[in-house]
Enzyme design. Structure first.
Site, mmCIF file in Angstrom:
data_model
loop_
_atom_site.group_PDB
_atom_site.id
_atom_site.type_symbol
_atom_site.label_atom_id
_atom_site.label_comp_id
_atom_site.label_asym_id
_atom_site.label_seq_id
_atom_site.Cartn_x
_atom_site.Cartn_y
_atom_site.Cartn_z
ATOM 1 C CE LYS A 116 -3.772 -2.392 2.376
ATOM 2 N NZ LYS A 116 -3.105 -3.707 2.377
ATOM 3 C CD GLU A 185 -4.370 5.174 5.245
ATOM 4 O OE1 GLU A 185 -3.777 5.310 4.160
ATOM 5 O OE2 GLU A 185 -5.422 4.512 5.363
ATOM 6 C CG HIS A 220 -10.011 -1.205 10.656
ATOM 7 N ND1 HIS A 220 -10.470 0.099 10.637
ATOM 8 C CD2 HIS A 220 -9.289 -1.326 11.793
ATOM 9 C CE1 HIS A 220 -10.030 0.731 11.721
ATOM 10 N NE2 HIS A 220 -9.330 -0.107 12.438
ATOM 11 N NE ARG A 276 -7.035 -9.466 -1.728
ATOM 12 C CZ ARG A 276 -8.160 -9.052 -1.148
ATOM 13 N NH1 ARG A 276 -9.322 -9.485 -1.617
ATOM 14 N NH2 ARG A 276 -8.140 -8.224 -0.127
#
Length: 617
Positions: A116, A185, A220, A276
């Site tokens: 990421k 982040e 999450h 994916r």
């Protein structure tokens, strides 16, 4: 042309891929750990290969063993499914180097987007440096660079929590994905999780197959997903399509993939690209009437997509059924799945069948249930109704939470965001038991016992049965009469071993009853039959911390030893179960008087982990 395909995965996704292979006439090969030797995916494949040596939680991360299995079984293609090695470029290269067809994007595309941090660099988005996070940056999200599914993620709201969050996220990510890299982040409190499904071929065509909203999440990890994402106005959907296609073209993408965004205040914030097939792909399949697995295979065989994607029709919603207790911090549950069935008219994707055991080594998802209808409101109603009527007998699940979530006004109006469960979980998990369920269970049990005679010529005391339901004990009384079974306050219309009909205030109600030892299911309610006279010795010492689930002790707080003083809420022990870490904290301030476990120890539910004796005033 692909003749034999190995799925480098397990459970629901392996079974789902095998289903399409069967329709296409492709032979199938399953791989399995020792823990999965009798799993459904290993039973339904044409061939199954044991992966030797590794621990169950690590088995499906052994790419070398999987490639060896494919060659031994005569497979000519490998599909990675999702999770595990599905976004590992090294595994993709190993498959190709072995002369096998890889059902996925090129390794270079996976490499560009699998991390990421690198994906953000590619899209021109900077991450926060760990050492530079300040109070002004809070809250922040610590996130695993590899993989997904909520593993290796932590929200940090206080600066002093950052170090522990980084450590825990790294450990969880390394266990789940074999890669402990994490990054930081900004965390947007009230954003919506919106993604775009893409499909690309080797001839330069990229299809953006609509949007999906996946905002209802726990830890999450997505719980409810739908297509299309509701309420995207002002050209936002077109912007998301453009960004998704740009991301795909930037890495010469091939196959199925998903570009994920957080949408807040009418703006799209790039999160990541999943190289994916996604867990939630069935909602896109329903809306576009396309089989994404079949398209993945066709693309891998070199076929070209049509110039334009198919047109969307209607609305689809998917709910993930988990063996977990949302009211107890989403604690995963284990045991026998006695029976699972859903009404006709909805799609059921599962890796389990009746009698299978839900173990501790893997994700606790039992199944995905998908409804498709002309409108969003009709899809919500169909899915909620199907879940409510589903026959789901076994461990505690999130079924009731799903039904209530789907019917919540914030969801039905399309105003949900990723903080939905943070705001509403207590209300959504508040017990609402049926007061007549224990009586129905008792009458069904009494019918079975009365086949050899239960009526007496002389008056006798009522029979008494006790049940645990929704965390509370319920005692019910009934009597055997010349006319049959009877109970005060109701009319017993029918009492059979599987069906009880009661008339209450002139209204007849049906109760379908299924019993498995002391576990009883009455309609959608789970009860436990209790002994009439409880064992007074079956009590834990005050301050006992018991394992809320089976798992492995992976960490004990530093400098923690018997006799140590602990503060209320201090994390003491970390358990890992189903690839997630669960923190066990001190319930009160006091002294640690017992610590009978050690790191690496396997524990069962209810095992004594520690005892904290509270300080006396």
């Amino acid at each position: 042309m692909i003749q034999t395909l190995l799925v480098a995965n397990r459970g629901e996704i392996a079974c789902r891929i095998f289903r399409t292979c069967g329709e296409l006439g492709i032979r199938t090969v399953a791989v399995h750990s020792d823990a999965d030797a009798d799993a459904l995916h290993a039973r339904v494949a044409d061939t199954a290969v044991r992966l030797p040596g590794a621990a169950p939680a690590e088995t499906y991360l052994r790419g070398d063993l999987i490639v060896k299995a494919a060659l031994a079984a005569g497979a000519d293609a490998v599909h990675p499914g999702y999770g595990f090695l599905s976004e590992n470029p090294g595994f993709a290269r190993a498959v190709l180097d072995a002369g096998l067809t890889w059902i996925g994007p090129p390794p270079e595309a996976i490499e560009a987007m699998a991390s990421k941090t690198r994906a953000k660099d590619l899209m021109g988005i900077a991450s926060l440096a760990e050492s530079e996070v300040t109070e002004a940056d809070l809250p922040v999200l610590v996130k695993a660079a590899a993989g997904g599914g909520g593993r290796g993620m932590r929200i940090v709201r206080r600066l002093e929590e950052l170090s522990a969050a980084l450590e825990g996220a790294r450990a969880e990510a390394a266990s789940a994905f074999g890669d402990g890299e994490v990054f930081v982040e900004p965390y947007l409190e009230h954003g919506r999780h919106v993604e775009v499904q893409i499909l690309a071929d080797t001839h330069g065509t990229v299809w953006p197959l609509g949007t999906r909203d996946c905002s209802l999440q726990r830890r999450h990890q997505k719980v409810v997903e739908e297509a299309p994402a509701p309420g995207l106005g002002g050209g936002l959907a077109d912007e998301l399509y453009t960004l998704a296609v740009h991301a795909a073209r930037a890495v010469s993408y091939v196959g199925a993939g998903t570009v994920e965004f957080l949408v807040a205040d009418g703006r799209a914030h790039f999160l990541e690209m999943n190289t994916r097939l996604q867990v939630e792909h069935p909602v896109t399949e329903a809306v576009f009437a396309v089989d994404l697995v079949a398209e993945q295979i066709r693309v891998a065989e070199g076929h070209a997509l049509e110039k334009d994607p198919p047109r969307a029709r209607g609305h689809a919603i998917e709910a993930r059924l988990y063996a977990e207790d949302p009211a107890r911090d989403w604690a995963p549950q284990t045991g026998t799945l006695h029976h699972l069935a859903v009404p006709a008219g909805v799609r059921l994707d599962t890796g389990y069948t009746d009698g299978d055991t839900i173990g501790v080594h893997y994700d606790p998802m039992l199944a995905k249930v998908v409804a498709h209808a002309p409108t969003r409101a009709e899809a919500i109603r169909a899915l909620a109704g199907a879940l409510e009527r589903a026959e789901l007998h076994g461990p505690v699940t999130n079924r009731e939470l799903l039904v209530r979530s789907l019917r919540h006004e914030e969801f039905t109006s399309g105003r949900m965001d990723t903080g939905f469960y943070d705001r509403h979980l207590p209300a959504l998990t508040a017990p609402a038991p049926d007061p007549y369920a224990p009586l129905a269970a008792a009458l069904a049990d009494a019918h079975g016992r009365s086949r050899f005679g239960g009526w007496r010529n002389l008056p006798s005391q009522p029979q008494v049965k006790r049940y645990a339901m929704a965390g509370e004990e319920h005692e019910v009384r009934y009597t055997h009469t010349r006319a049959g079974l009877a109970a005060d306050g109701v009319c017993v219309v029918h009492a059979g071993a599987r069906l009880v009909v009661l008339e209450v205030d002139g209204v007849r109600r049906r109760f379908e009853v299924s019993a498995y030892g002391d576990q009883v299911h009455v309609n959608a309610i789970r009860l436990t039959a209790l002994p009439r006279f409880p064992d007074p010795t079956a009590q834990s010492a005050p301050g006992s911390l018991l394992a809320p689930m089976p798992g492995t002790v992976v960490r004990i707080a530093e400098d923690l030893a018997e006799g140590a003083a602990v503060e209320a809420g201090r994390p003491l022990i970390w358990l890992e179960a189903m690839k997630m870490q669960h923190q066990i904290s001190a319930p009160v301030a006091g002294t640690l008087s017992a610590l009978p476990v050690s790191v690496g120890q396997q524990v069962e539910m209810g095992t004594l982990l520690a005892v904290v004796e509270g300080d006396r005033p």
